[in-house]
Motif scaffolding. Sequence first.
Motif, PDB file in Angstrom:
ATOM      1  N   ASP A 197       0.824  -1.208   0.000  1.00  0.00           N
ATOM      2  CA  ASP A 197       0.000   0.000   0.000  1.00  0.00           C
ATOM      3  C   ASP A 197       0.861   1.262   0.000  1.00  0.00           C
ATOM      4  O   ASP A 197       0.368   2.364   0.166  1.00  0.00           O
TER       5      ASP A 197
ATOM      6  N   LEU B 249       2.770   2.258   2.278  1.00  0.00           N
ATOM      7  CA  LEU B 249       2.858   2.859   3.613  1.00  0.00           C
ATOM      8  C   LEU B 249       4.312   2.966   4.036  1.00  0.00           C
ATOM      9  O   LEU B 249       4.684   3.860   4.786  1.00  0.00           O
TER      10      LEU B 249
ATOM     11  N   LYS C 292       5.032  11.158  -0.567  1.00  0.00           N
ATOM     12  CA  LYS C 292       3.890  11.971  -0.995  1.00  0.00           C
ATOM     13  C   LYS C 292       3.349  11.550  -2.363  1.00  0.00           C
ATOM     14  O   LYS C 292       2.171  11.666  -2.632  1.00  0.00           O
TER      15      LYS C 292
ATOM     16  N   ARG D 134      -2.574   5.278  -3.492  1.00  0.00           N
ATOM     17  CA  ARG D 134      -3.226   4.739  -2.303  1.00  0.00           C
ATOM     18  C   ARG D 134      -4.751   4.911  -2.361  1.00  0.00           C
ATOM     19  O   ARG D 134      -5.481   4.141  -1.761  1.00  0.00           O
TER      20      ARG D 134
ATOM     21  N   LEU E  95      -7.465  -1.107   2.172  1.00  0.00           N
ATOM     22  CA  LEU E  95      -6.659  -1.983   3.013  1.00  0.00           C
ATOM     23  C   LEU E  95      -7.405  -2.247   4.313  1.00  0.00           C
ATOM     24  O   LEU E  95      -7.670  -1.340   5.089  1.00  0.00           O
TER      25      LEU E  95
ATOM     26  N   PHE F 280     -15.365   9.011   6.069  1.00  0.00           N
ATOM     27  CA  PHE F 280     -14.041   9.602   6.298  1.00  0.00           C
ATOM     28  C   PHE F 280     -13.059   9.308   5.168  1.00  0.00           C
ATOM     29  O   PHE F 280     -12.394  10.222   4.655  1.00  0.00           O
ATOM     30  N   GLY F 281     -12.975   8.035   4.738  1.00  0.00           N
ATOM     31  CA  GLY F 281     -12.036   7.646   3.679  1.00  0.00           C
ATOM     32  C   GLY F 281     -12.309   8.371   2.369  1.00  0.00           C
ATOM     33  O   GLY F 281     -11.432   9.078   1.850  1.00  0.00           O
TER      34      GLY F 281
ATOM     35  N   ASN G  83     -11.378  12.019   2.491  1.00  0.00           N
ATOM     36  CA  ASN G  83      -9.932  12.264   2.473  1.00  0.00           C
ATOM     37  C   ASN G  83      -9.368  12.211   1.065  1.00  0.00           C
ATOM     38  O   ASN G  83      -8.395  12.886   0.757  1.00  0.00           O
ATOM     39  N   PHE G  84      -9.977  11.363   0.233  1.00  0.00           N
ATOM     40  CA  PHE G  84      -9.472  11.264  -1.138  1.00  0.00           C
ATOM     41  C   PHE G  84     -10.245  12.175  -2.081  1.00  0.00           C
ATOM     42  O   PHE G  84     -10.289  11.945  -3.283  1.00  0.00           O
TER      43      PHE G  84
ATOM     44  N   MET H 130     -14.466   3.593  -0.198  1.00  0.00           N
ATOM     45  CA  MET H 130     -13.475   4.298  -1.010  1.00  0.00           C
ATOM     46  C   MET H 130     -13.462   3.769  -2.440  1.00  0.00           C
ATOM     47  O   MET H 130     -12.682   4.246  -3.269  1.00  0.00           O
TER      48      MET H 130
ATOM     49  N   GLN I 255      -5.100   4.519   9.254  1.00  0.00           N
ATOM     50  CA  GLN I 255      -5.667   5.819   8.871  1.00  0.00           C
ATOM     51  C   GLN I 255      -4.980   6.375   7.629  1.00  0.00           C
ATOM     52  O   GLN I 255      -5.624   7.020   6.815  1.00  0.00           O
ATOM     53  N   ARG I 256      -3.691   6.104   7.488  1.00  0.00           N
ATOM     54  CA  ARG I 256      -3.018   6.550   6.269  1.00  0.00           C
ATOM     55  C   ARG I 256      -3.606   5.834   5.062  1.00  0.00           C
ATOM     56  O   ARG I 256      -3.769   6.417   3.999  1.00  0.00           O
ATOM     57  N   ALA I 257      -3.938   4.547   5.244  1.00  0.00           N
ATOM     58  CA  ALA I 257      -4.550   3.796   4.146  1.00  0.00           C
ATOM     59  C   ALA I 257      -5.912   4.386   3.805  1.00  0.00           C
ATOM     60  O   ALA I 257      -6.395   4.247   2.687  1.00  0.00           O
ATOM     61  N   ARG I 258      -6.557   5.053   4.782  1.00  0.00           N
ATOM     62  CA  ARG I 258      -7.850   5.704   4.521  1.00  0.00           C
ATOM     63  C   ARG I 258      -7.644   7.155   4.081  1.00  0.00           C
ATOM     64  O   ARG I 258      -8.581   7.938   4.068  1.00  0.00           O
ATOM     65  N   GLY I 259      -6.429   7.531   3.798  1.00  0.00           N
ATOM     66  CA  GLY I 259      -6.196   8.848   3.204  1.00  0.00           C
ATOM     67  C   GLY I 259      -5.793   9.949   4.154  1.00  0.00           C
ATOM     68  O   GLY I 259      -5.702  11.103   3.754  1.00  0.00           O
ATOM     69  N   VAL I 260      -5.539   9.649   5.431  1.00  0.00           N
ATOM     70  CA  VAL I 260      -5.052  10.686   6.338  1.00  0.00           C
ATOM     71  C   VAL I 260      -3.597  10.979   5.995  1.00  0.00           C
ATOM     72  O   VAL I 260      -2.825  10.053   5.741  1.00  0.00           O
ATOM     73  N   ARG I 261      -3.241  12.269   5.957  1.00  0.00           N
ATOM     74  CA  ARG I 261      -1.847  12.612   5.685  1.00  0.00           C
ATOM     75  C   ARG I 261      -1.239  13.219   6.937  1.00  0.00           C
ATOM     76  O   ARG I 261      -1.448  14.389   7.223  1.00  0.00           O
TER      77      ARG I 261
ATOM     78  N   GLU J 242       1.704  16.613   7.096  1.00  0.00           N
ATOM     79  CA  GLU J 242       1.611  17.412   5.878  1.00  0.00           C
ATOM     80  C   GLU J 242       0.707  18.592   6.167  1.00  0.00           C
ATOM     81  O   GLU J 242      -0.207  18.499   6.979  1.00  0.00           O
TER      82      GLU J 242
END
Lengths: 290, 267
Positions: free
Chosen positions: A56, A58, A80, A86, A91, A111-112, A115-116, A164, B182-188, B191
Amino acid sequence: MVMAINFNQVGFTYQPNTPFATPGLHDVSFNIPEGQFTAVIGHTGSGKSTMVQNLDGLVLPTTGTVTIGKQVVTAETKLKELNEVRSHIGLVFQFPEAQLFEQTVLKDVMFGPKNFGASEEVAKASAEVALEKVGIAHELYERSPFELSGGQMRRVAIAGVIAMAPDLLILDEPTAGLDPKGQQELMQLFTDLQKEKQLTVVLITHQMEYVAQYADHVVVFEHGTVVKEGSPADIFADEAWLREKQLDVPAAKQFADALAQKGVQLHDVLDIDQLADQLAAQLKGEVNHV
Amino acid sequence: MFSNMIIGRYMPGNSWIHRLDARTKLVLSIAFIFVIFFANNVIGYVIATLFTLFAIMLTGLGVGVFIRGVRPLILLMLITTLLQLFFVQTGDVLVHWWFIKITTDGVINSIVVFVRFMLIIMFSTILTLTTQPLAVADGMESLLKPFKKLGLPVSELALMLSIALRFVPTLMDEAQSIMNAQRARGVRFNEGGLMTRIKSFVPLLIPLFVNAIKRAIELGDAMEARGYRGGDQRTKYRVLTWHMQDTIAVIGFIIFTVVLIATRWMM
């Protein structure tokens, strides 16, 4: 979006250049074909979950390259740059209920997508679709996620990933700790999703029954590297080899092998349906002879 | 996230220092912080530095480990040093340019502050690098015993301390995995501007607190189920014992202190 994945000679070390450096992966090379169901097996601590983090974006590989769709990831890639790729990957971590935090179930699932970059309305619509899919009743949408039962929390967390609309779905032991009915329902959900949207699915599991029943492709991990890759039939053909890797063949195959020893000839039995079909055919055959 | 921090971590080994009693190491580490202030001239600081290096050698871990451990704190050390350099205005003026005035006292003070800082951090790092956290907790409990008579709940404090220490790595792992989820859900994380950054930690902190509370409830139940009913009547599994080498360490430290005090009258 093309979502085939290739690991080429990937190595990964935790905390490199410190006294606490621990190797996670070494010389990992394998493929995850697009639009198929791939299962990843291997005993605890063999590097499966470390591989997921690389998958992913990460973390970055210490050596080698990971190709996710069109994105090539190496040790030099900027983290970045990976935000875009991603957004196409869903995941589901082990015990995903630990990631819930919003005031309401609906907000957490939204939330997901938000964010995108999805708008409030779009996020809400996809959240409702996702909650419907995982079987969370309408009345629960405005509840706090912390009021739900463990199984419901797990579903909400999974809905948060499905909302998502990923092209690639990675599932790290999604059914661990659930009751048999819950496990069955979730696995059904994942296979339906895969078929319906031609998703690429990667399932990490210890349950050989799932591998036999659902997977098109299997990757076997041991000691931080891939030791075998192939179809479930290839992998389960060598029982002694699997035992040596602290793995096993599915119960249906064990039963078929036991029958074979007593002289009942069956071929390529991996799951219970195949077993029942072949046994039924043979029994009918014998009845006809009499 | 905290991958380069060495302070507060234990590195297994079997050196002379590793085998010392936790109480010895605790007391000496604290005493060192006070003793270092007796040094007031070059000879004193040279002796203190040599003593610290000797102790580091005895750990068998290599000086490199300690220097890397100090690295995260270097910014803090530089800031205090520079403050001393620019704001101490007594003594002979060395540089006077615009509003900046650097004096001899300023230079001396900043060097002194830097060296003290360095030595104290290095010396306390010896304790944490060579002593298992649980041994530190046991040592604390044993040292606090006299305060029981004053009504201090020593065994409860020790229990809390050892549970807290036990759960530091667990909570760190959990923080890391929630962060990944949370990063996988798009939290940065890390940044954007200050407010965005602070807000991005909400999805990490809430689950972390909720899970910690859940864990506490489960741990409490498990402890009761195993017959825990408060601290006073318990026996101990890990018993601290005082060896010859602890006596040697204490005597060595006393000699060091005396020598250091003596240097005050040499110049």
